[in-house]
Design an enzyme around this catalytic site. Structure first.
Site, PDB file in Angstrom:
ATOM      1  N   GLU A  59       0.863  -1.189   0.000  1.00 46.49           N
ATOM      2  CA  GLU A  59       0.000   0.000   0.000  1.00 46.49           C
ATOM      3  C   GLU A  59       0.892   1.230   0.000  1.00 46.49           C
ATOM      4  OE1 GLU A  59      -2.742   2.416   3.262  1.00 46.49           O
ATOM      5  OE2 GLU A  59      -2.662   0.227   3.385  1.00 46.49           O
ATOM      6  N   ARG A  63       0.397  10.180   1.648  1.00 48.93           N
ATOM      7  CA  ARG A  63       0.839  11.104   2.695  1.00 48.93           C
ATOM      8  C   ARG A  63       1.998  11.979   2.228  1.00 48.93           C
ATOM      9  NH1 ARG A  63       1.071   6.527   7.480  1.00 48.93           N
ATOM     10  NH2 ARG A  63      -1.126   5.895   7.349  1.00 48.93           N
ATOM     11  N   THR A  87      -4.483   5.981   2.195  1.00 51.13           N
ATOM     12  CA  THR A  87      -4.813   7.342   2.636  1.00 51.13           C
ATOM     13  C   THR A  87      -5.531   8.107   1.525  1.00 51.13           C
ATOM     14  OG1 THR A  87      -2.649   7.225   3.762  1.00 51.13           O
ATOM     15  CG2 THR A  87      -3.949   9.196   4.115  1.00 51.13           C
ATOM     16  N   LYS A 147     -11.332  -2.180   6.229  1.00 49.64           N
ATOM     17  CA  LYS A 147     -10.140  -2.023   7.048  1.00 49.64           C
ATOM     18  C   LYS A 147     -10.572  -1.674   8.468  1.00 49.64           C
ATOM     19  CE  LYS A 147      -6.367   1.386   7.435  1.00 49.64           C
ATOM     20  NZ  LYS A 147      -5.678   2.490   6.690  1.00 49.64           N
TER      21      LYS A 147
END
Length: 231
Positions: A59, A63, A87, A147
């Site tokens: 993943e 960010r 994210t 998740k």
């Protein structure tokens, strides 16, 4: 480094995977490193190190400004690594990461617009949940996987077991507080199809370009989940 280094030649460049194929790829991987890269140039040596350690999914978070570029760099790099985006919090980001080649899209929370856009484009969304109401929303949106974030603060494996009761068909990806010490226990929990975390590719090792360390941590993680109970 191992002979796995420098692998390339991923097939199906630009093709969108069916949702079930992407979910199956993550489930086979079982461990999904969560990685933030300072530069796109770090993407390929990272992939080589993870593959050498037996990791088959990653993943790449948004960010940092290099997130989308790193996903694009990895999307066609190796057929041995399934690349997803993390994210992701807006519809615009959904389009960016899918256009870059992400096979799955992970969010810290559940946003109906983000989920709907992923589904409209045929790419697997895995939104974050922290309550039964959020699992119920995910279920209503037609999702079969979510998740659990932040897993440790929510109660760890106990929380997953509690959610599994009213939602026996839902599959869970614990993230947040997953470590080398508890990864095997999480993966042994009914309903958990994989886990994600940063311990296999820590920021310090990436910043130092210590790809041997990343490969070692990845190999230790895959060995730990392959060991018989009690080992």
């Amino acid at each position: 480094m191992s002979e796995a280094m420098g692998l390339s030649g991923a097939s199906e460049a630009g093709a969108v995977w069916p949702l079930d194929r992407a979910l199956a790829a993550v489930a086979v991987a079982r461990i999904v490193p969560v990685v933030s890269l300072a530069s796109v140039e770090q993407a390929e040596p990272l992939a080589d190190a993870l593959i050498a350690g037996g990791i088959t999914a990653v993943e790449i978070t948004l960010r940092t400004p290099s997130g989308v570029g790193a996903i694009a760099r990895l999307a066609d790099y190796s057929a041995l690594l399934t690349v997803g985006a993390g994210t992701v919090v807006s519809v615009a980001q959904v389009d960016e990461v899918i256009d870059a080649g992400a096979r799955f899209v992970i969010s810290p929370g559940i946003d109906e617009a983000v989920v709907t856009r992923c589904l409209a484009r045929g790419v697997l969304p895995v939104p974050g949940i922290g309550t039964a109401s959020e699992v119920q929303l995910a279920d209503r949106l037609g999702l079969s996987a979510v998740k659990v974030f932040p897993a440790a603060e929510l109660g760890g494996a106990g929380f997953v077991r509690a959610m599994r009761g009213p939602f026996p068909h839902m599959r869970f990806l614990p993230s947040g507080g997953v470590t080398a010490d508890n990864v095997a226990a999480y993966l042994a929990t009914p309903g958990v199809f994989a886990v994600s975390g940063s311990w296999t590719a820590p920021d310090a090792a990436i910043a130092a370009g210590d790809w041997e360390r990343v490969a070692q941590l990845a190999a230790a993680a895959t060995a730990a989940i392959a060991a018989p109970p009690g080992k």
